[in-house]
Design a protein around this motif. Sequence first.
Motif, mmCIF file in Angstrom:
data_model
loop_
_atom_site.group_PDB
_atom_site.id
_atom_site.type_symbol
_atom_site.label_atom_id
_atom_site.label_comp_id
_atom_site.label_asym_id
_atom_site.label_seq_id
_atom_site.Cartn_x
_atom_site.Cartn_y
_atom_site.Cartn_z
ATOM 1 N N SER A 1 0.828 -1.198 0.000
ATOM 2 C CA SER A 1 0.000 0.000 0.000
ATOM 3 C C SER A 1 0.864 1.249 0.000
ATOM 4 C CB SER A 1 -0.931 0.005 1.214
ATOM 5 O OG SER A 1 -1.601 1.238 1.331
ATOM 6 N N LYS A 2 1.903 1.251 0.831
ATOM 7 C CA LYS A 2 2.790 2.409 0.928
ATOM 8 C C LYS A 2 4.192 1.928 1.287
ATOM 9 C CE LYS A 2 1.237 6.253 2.580
ATOM 10 N NZ LYS A 2 0.745 7.320 3.490
ATOM 11 N N THR A 3 5.195 2.414 0.571
ATOM 12 C CA THR A 3 6.583 2.038 0.824
ATOM 13 C C THR A 3 7.195 3.003 1.840
ATOM 14 O OG1 THR A 3 6.823 1.133 -1.407
ATOM 15 C CG2 THR A 3 8.847 1.660 -0.204
ATOM 16 N N ILE A 4 7.630 2.462 2.975
ATOM 17 C CA ILE A 4 8.237 3.291 4.018
ATOM 18 C C ILE A 4 9.749 3.404 3.809
ATOM 19 C CG2 ILE A 4 8.593 3.551 6.506
ATOM 20 C CD1 ILE A 4 5.703 3.899 5.610
ATOM 21 N N ALA A 5 10.392 2.311 3.453
ATOM 22 C CA ALA A 5 11.835 2.318 3.205
ATOM 23 C C ALA A 5 12.173 1.220 2.214
ATOM 24 C CB ALA A 5 12.607 2.102 4.500
ATOM 25 N N THR A 6 13.157 1.488 1.357
ATOM 26 C CA THR A 6 13.562 0.494 0.362
ATOM 27 C C THR A 6 15.008 0.709 -0.051
ATOM 28 O OG1 THR A 6 13.141 -0.382 -1.853
ATOM 29 C CG2 THR A 6 12.619 1.932 -1.493
ATOM 30 N N SER A 7 15.689 -0.390 -0.314
ATOM 31 C CA SER A 7 17.053 -0.317 -0.825
ATOM 32 C C SER A 7 17.055 -0.113 -2.336
ATOM 33 C CB SER A 7 17.810 -1.606 -0.480
ATOM 34 O OG SER A 7 17.176 -2.733 -1.075
ATOM 35 N N ASN A 8 15.849 -0.034 -2.926
ATOM 36 C CA ASN A 8 15.714 0.131 -4.382
ATOM 37 C C ASN A 8 16.410 -0.995 -5.146
ATOM 38 O OD1 ASN A 8 14.251 2.645 -4.252
ATOM 39 N ND2 ASN A 8 16.174 3.631 -3.692
ATOM 40 N N GLY A 9 16.083 -2.201 -4.752
ATOM 41 C CA GLY A 9 16.696 -3.358 -5.408
ATOM 42 C C GLY A 9 17.890 -3.868 -4.628
ATOM 43 N N ASN A 10 18.788 -4.532 -5.311
ATOM 44 C CA ASN A 10 19.988 -5.079 -4.674
ATOM 45 C C ASN A 10 21.027 -3.980 -4.485
ATOM 46 O OD1 ASN A 10 18.694 -7.557 -4.910
ATOM 47 N ND2 ASN A 10 19.676 -8.022 -6.867
ATOM 48 N N HIS A 11 21.527 -3.865 -3.261
ATOM 49 C CA HIS A 11 22.501 -2.807 -2.958
ATOM 50 C C HIS A 11 23.773 -3.456 -2.407
ATOM 51 C CE1 HIS A 11 23.497 1.421 -2.028
ATOM 52 N NE2 HIS A 11 24.228 0.874 -1.085
ATOM 53 N N HIS A 12 24.910 -3.147 -3.017
ATOM 54 C CA HIS A 12 26.192 -3.695 -2.583
ATOM 55 C C HIS A 12 26.813 -2.754 -1.540
ATOM 56 C CE1 HIS A 12 26.404 -6.895 -5.631
ATOM 57 N NE2 HIS A 12 25.706 -6.045 -6.367
ATOM 58 N N ASN B 1 31.734 -6.942 -0.584
ATOM 59 C CA ASN B 1 31.175 -8.018 -1.415
ATOM 60 C C ASN B 1 29.827 -8.514 -0.895
ATOM 61 O OD1 ASN B 1 33.495 -7.867 -2.985
ATOM 62 N ND2 ASN B 1 34.522 -9.518 -1.866
ATOM 63 N N VAL B 2 29.283 -7.854 0.124
ATOM 64 C CA VAL B 2 27.987 -8.222 0.677
ATOM 65 C C VAL B 2 26.908 -7.380 -0.006
ATOM 66 C CG1 VAL B 2 26.533 -8.281 2.738
ATOM 67 C CG2 VAL B 2 28.957 -8.866 2.903
ATOM 68 N N ALA B 3 25.868 -8.035 -0.479
ATOM 69 C CA ALA B 3 24.744 -7.344 -1.107
ATOM 70 C C ALA B 3 23.503 -7.530 -0.251
ATOM 71 C CB ALA B 3 24.493 -7.878 -2.513
ATOM 72 N N VAL B 4 22.647 -6.524 -0.224
ATOM 73 C CA VAL B 4 21.439 -6.580 0.599
ATOM 74 C C VAL B 4 20.265 -5.985 -0.174
ATOM 75 C CG1 VAL B 4 21.900 -4.337 1.688
ATOM 76 C CG2 VAL B 4 20.441 -6.003 2.852
ATOM 77 N N SER B 5 19.122 -6.558 0.010
ATOM 78 C CA SER B 5 17.875 -5.969 -0.508
ATOM 79 C C SER B 5 16.906 -5.895 0.664
ATOM 80 C CB SER B 5 17.281 -6.808 -1.639
ATOM 81 O OG SER B 5 16.866 -8.075 -1.168
ATOM 82 N N MET B 6 16.254 -4.743 0.824
ATOM 83 C CA MET B 6 15.380 -4.551 1.973
ATOM 84 C C MET B 6 14.166 -3.732 1.573
ATOM 85 S SD MET B 6 16.267 -3.237 5.840
ATOM 86 C CE MET B 6 16.950 -1.684 5.315
ATOM 87 N N LEU B 7 13.023 -4.085 2.138
ATOM 88 C CA LEU B 7 11.779 -3.364 1.884
ATOM 89 C C LEU B 7 10.941 -3.382 3.155
ATOM 90 C CD1 LEU B 7 9.808 -1.980 -0.122
ATOM 91 C CD2 LEU B 7 8.905 -4.261 -0.631
#
Length: 429
Positions: free
Chosen positions: A122-133, A138-144
């Motif tokens: 319904s509403k995005t509060i926070a996002t990494s906008n896809g995969n973020h290195h 060498n660690v990648a994270v995706s968060m929503l």
Amino acid sequence: MDGGNVLNGMCNLPGARNVLVGFFGTIIRIAFDAAQDYGPSSSGRTRSIASSCGNRSLGTSGLAVCINAWYKESRPANPKVLADGLGGYLGSNIKGMCQGTFAIFSVDLSVDGAPGAGARVSKTIATSNGNHHIGESNVAVSMLIYVTKGNTLDLSGLPTTTSLSVGPWPGPNWEVTVRECIVFIDVDYSSVNEGSTQLKEKKNEGKNGVKKAKVVAEHGSFPMALGDAGVNLTFQVSTCDDAIEVKEETKDWMPIGSLKKDGAVHKGVYFRCCKGKLFFKLDPNGDFGTSTSGLSSVVATTAGRVSIPGTNMLGMINAFRKIDGARRTQSSQEIELRKRSARAKKLAIEKKAKATGVKKEAAANEILSAIAQKVRQVARSRKEAKGKPKTDGQASKSKKVCSNVSVPARDSAMETNLHEVTDIPAPPA
């Protein structure tokens, strides 16, 4: 507040793997240990560091969180340089910090999020906008972090770290608790008839087509993780009528399950109904074999939506425990593939119908616009013609008309007599 204090105020996110969560006023912090390794992903190209294992609801706040962290098989993680990467941009409304090998993310829940995209957001509060290195680690994270569809953000509904671990887990008119190693689900159906709880209509798709039901109580959008026991729970109580009717109360615990040709199938779920409430219980240590998908073991289940004796309500309870490293069975993969194909076909039909409707509307608008333009042109031409002097063509046309009119011949004798009377000299002959 330093990283050590932050970690001390956090607990494991139930149902997740190597994910810590903590609540500090309007700030939520999520952390994982980048030094952990949970083996290869299903594709085999990456190795999992941490995962929420799907979307996880946060109490009754309407919020859900999803996070995944990994590194490529060809480039091992280097947690020693995490701090450098966490100081930069990490996404919308996300700030990072580091404590040892832990990556810690802070999100301000008071920020008015952006309209979400997708069926559940319904509403995005926070996002990494896809995969973020994260820097050179060498660690990648995706968060929503988002507000689920049909809900509004209610920060008072955020759980505490204690309730996340041991419960109770409350809902609008229900509560899940663990007492003496038994899971209890209490549903207050009297609030429906009193009007304090509204029935929510929902479509249930099954083998016999789509059936509409009115939901009395439901676990939420995603499976509930019951603390650190590793048990996930889903449940729904519904009715096909506008009000709840209880013809006969059941005060003693009775087994409940689906009806088969050989009789009722009971798999660890019990119920009773009295004093305006419906109760279910199950043993979290139950084991009824592997699920049809092959990804989890069945703790307890009603094996579908079943009628609750003595009432006009239906109940569906499923408790399961995920099997680490399990893969879907061949039959389950085929079923999932058919479901995906059906969903894709349905979406394609809806998209085509929508596009056709848009084209027809555009064509109609184009025709109306052309007609309106023609009307304006005609009106403008008439207005200009009304106030415009005659052209040469119009004048010659007038002369032609006049030339067709006969004029009598001049009489010279008459003109002589006239000039004699008036003493005006006659013109020369």
